[in-house]
Design an enzyme around this catalytic site. Structure first.
Site, PDB file in Angstrom:
ATOM      1  N   ARG A  62       0.828  -1.207   0.000  1.00 52.35           N
ATOM      2  CA  ARG A  62       0.000   0.000   0.000  1.00 52.35           C
ATOM      3  C   ARG A  62       0.868   1.265   0.000  1.00 52.35           C
ATOM      4  O   ARG A  62       0.418   2.324  -0.430  1.00 52.35           O
ATOM      5  CB  ARG A  62      -0.974  -0.006   1.193  1.00 52.35           C
ATOM      6  N   TYR A 116     -13.401  22.832 -12.419  1.00 53.59           N
ATOM      7  CA  TYR A 116     -13.869  21.552 -12.965  1.00 53.59           C
ATOM      8  C   TYR A 116     -15.092  21.089 -12.171  1.00 53.59           C
ATOM      9  O   TYR A 116     -15.093  21.151 -10.938  1.00 53.59           O
ATOM     10  CB  TYR A 116     -12.707  20.562 -12.811  1.00 53.59           C
ATOM     11  N   ASP A 188      -5.834  23.250  -9.255  1.00 53.78           N
ATOM     12  CA  ASP A 188      -5.940  22.182 -10.244  1.00 53.78           C
ATOM     13  C   ASP A 188      -5.107  22.633 -11.436  1.00 53.78           C
ATOM     14  O   ASP A 188      -5.492  23.530 -12.175  1.00 53.78           O
ATOM     15  CB  ASP A 188      -7.415  21.990 -10.634  1.00 53.78           C
ATOM     16  N   LYS A 213      -4.679  13.012 -18.171  1.00 54.61           N
ATOM     17  CA  LYS A 213      -4.638  13.863 -19.351  1.00 54.61           C
ATOM     18  C   LYS A 213      -3.239  13.873 -19.985  1.00 54.61           C
ATOM     19  O   LYS A 213      -2.911  12.982 -20.714  1.00 54.61           O
ATOM     20  CB  LYS A 213      -5.108  15.275 -18.975  1.00 54.61           C
TER      21      LYS A 213
END
Ligand SMILES: *Cc1c(COP(=O)(O)O)cnc(C)c1O
Length: 402
Positions: A62, A116, A188, A213
């Site tokens: 993890r 967004y 962002d 992206k």
């Protein structure tokens, strides 16, 4: 080996980032380490082991393995001022992970109203339920923004250019005010990436990206990241570990591969977008172009001052388009796929109602054409711009017939 690429150009830094020999061994790309359990040589070795990042010591799956560490370290090296980067299974998970790292029940979050949409939904949904009050602000109205601060204001959420509106805001000034009021600035930074906008150097405390992206770049990967200086990196890390975020080593290897070519893809996308935007500007079917890197755009001066790059994503508003016409235009396009997301090697087109873009305030923003305006967002890929222009021209012919 890649050697020390600190202070070198973006292309050189993208090639060298995260390629520690102890992680890559004798090959170029950091290999895919699939592991939940890391084995120790002896009990003393286990006790000496530590969590992710600490000299790359193994711990448990993890906390990642060398593939994920190499990606996180690469992103940290590419973000001037960053002490570390956390990886998340998607861009939205990164946005939420970053917000939860700095907010507590009772806090006020100021959120830019051209953010967004899922960021706004987080603010009005989960965060509200969790006792955080979200106040939306117009990122172009600095006086009104400053007036919104109160004693409980803990954080400011920014995005530039804004999703869909493509408005560029004055990040150095907005973050200066936030700092003065003791609030954390988060951004962002998906559109420009650290290559096109060194967010921490421009005053932000935490920089979030959807790696889906530009970093992935091939439309086959979902991932997000959040990077910060020493103080907030610790907060990011603590929250992310507690939430159990982990990304697969296969996806991390894909993201690392994408990263190497991101600089040339961004530059090519930007140049093609400018060529196409200039062509669109002279078309009678186009009422307005929203492309910050295009001279004459409302955001151009700030973009020129603060950004070191851009990408192939921009939008334009149609003059007098009826909904049928817009659909006919998009349907006629052969080289542009119809789809969400952007930043892949292939071009995409997405039609949307231009107003009200500022959902939360229901204020149609300036220059976006008012209530009935219809816009098309283009993500320009790596095709030849002349072919894309011919495709758009055929679309406009269809628009006339609709
Ligand atoms: C796509 C996108 C995200 C979310 O990324 P996912 O990886 O799809 O979750 C966040 N911010 C912006 C600006 C985006 O365009």
């Amino acid at each position: 080996m890649a050697g020390n690429t600190d202070g070198k150009g973006p292309g050189t830094r993208l090639v060298g980032a995260g390629r520690r020999e102890e992680w890559t061994g004798q090959v170029v790309n950091p290999p895919v380490w699939r592991a939940s359990t890391h084995l120790y040589a002896c009990e003393a070795d286990r006790k000496a082991g530590g969590p992710q990042g600490k000299d790359g010591k193994f711990y448990y799956g993890r906390q990642g393995a060398p593939t994920q560490w190499a990606l996180a370290e690469a992103l940290t090296q590419l973000e001037p001022g960053a002490a570390g980067t956390m990886l998340y299974p998607s861009g939205v998970a990164a946005i939420n992970g970053a917000l939860l790292s700095v907010l507590n029940p009772g806090d006020v979050l100021l959120i830019s109203d051209n953010s967004y949409e899922p960021s706004r939904v987080m603010a009005t949904g989960f965060l509200k339920r969790w006792g955080v009050e979200a106040r939306f602000f117009d990122p172009l109205d600095i006086t009104a923004y400053e007036a919104l601060f109160c004693k409980r204001t803990k954080a400011v959420w920014l995005e530039s250019p804004g999703s869909l509106t493509m408005e560029v805001c004055d990040i150095p000034e907005l973050t200066r005010i936030a700092r003065e009021k003791d609030a954390v600035s988060l951004i962002d930074n998906t559109w420009a990436s650290a290559i096109g906008f060194p967010a921490l150097e421009r005053g932000c405390d935490i920089s979030v990206m959807s790696l889906t992206k530009h970093v992935g770049g091939h439309s086959d990967l979902m991932m997000g990241s959040a990077g910060a200086g020493e103080r907030y990196y610790r907060a990011l890390r603590r929250t992310s570990v507690q939430m159990g975020n982990v990304v697969s080593p296969d996806d991390a290897a894909l993201a690392l591969r994408g990263l190497r070519t991101m600089g040339v893809r961004l530059e090519r996308g930007l140049q093609s977008a400018l060529t196409i935007a200039k062509w669109l500007r002279d078309r009678p079917e186009v009422a307005a172009i929203h492309c910050p890197a295009l001279e004459g755009d409302a955001g151009y001066d700030l973009w020129k001052r603060d950004f070191t790059g851009g990408c192939g994503l921009f939008s334009f508003t149609l003059a007098d388009a009826i909904p049928e016409g817009r659909a006919a235009f998009v349907d006629r396009l052969e080289l542009f796929g119809i789809g969400y997301s952007w930043g892949g090697y292939e071009s995409l087109a997405l039609a949307y109602d231009a107003a009200p873009i500022r959902n939360a305030m229901a204020v149609p923003c300036a220059d976006q054409g008012g209530g009935a305006a219809m816009s098309i967002r283009l993500s320009i890929g790596l095709e030849d711009p002349a072919d894309l222009i011919a495709d758009l021209e055929a679309g406009f012919a269809e628009l006339k017939n609709a």
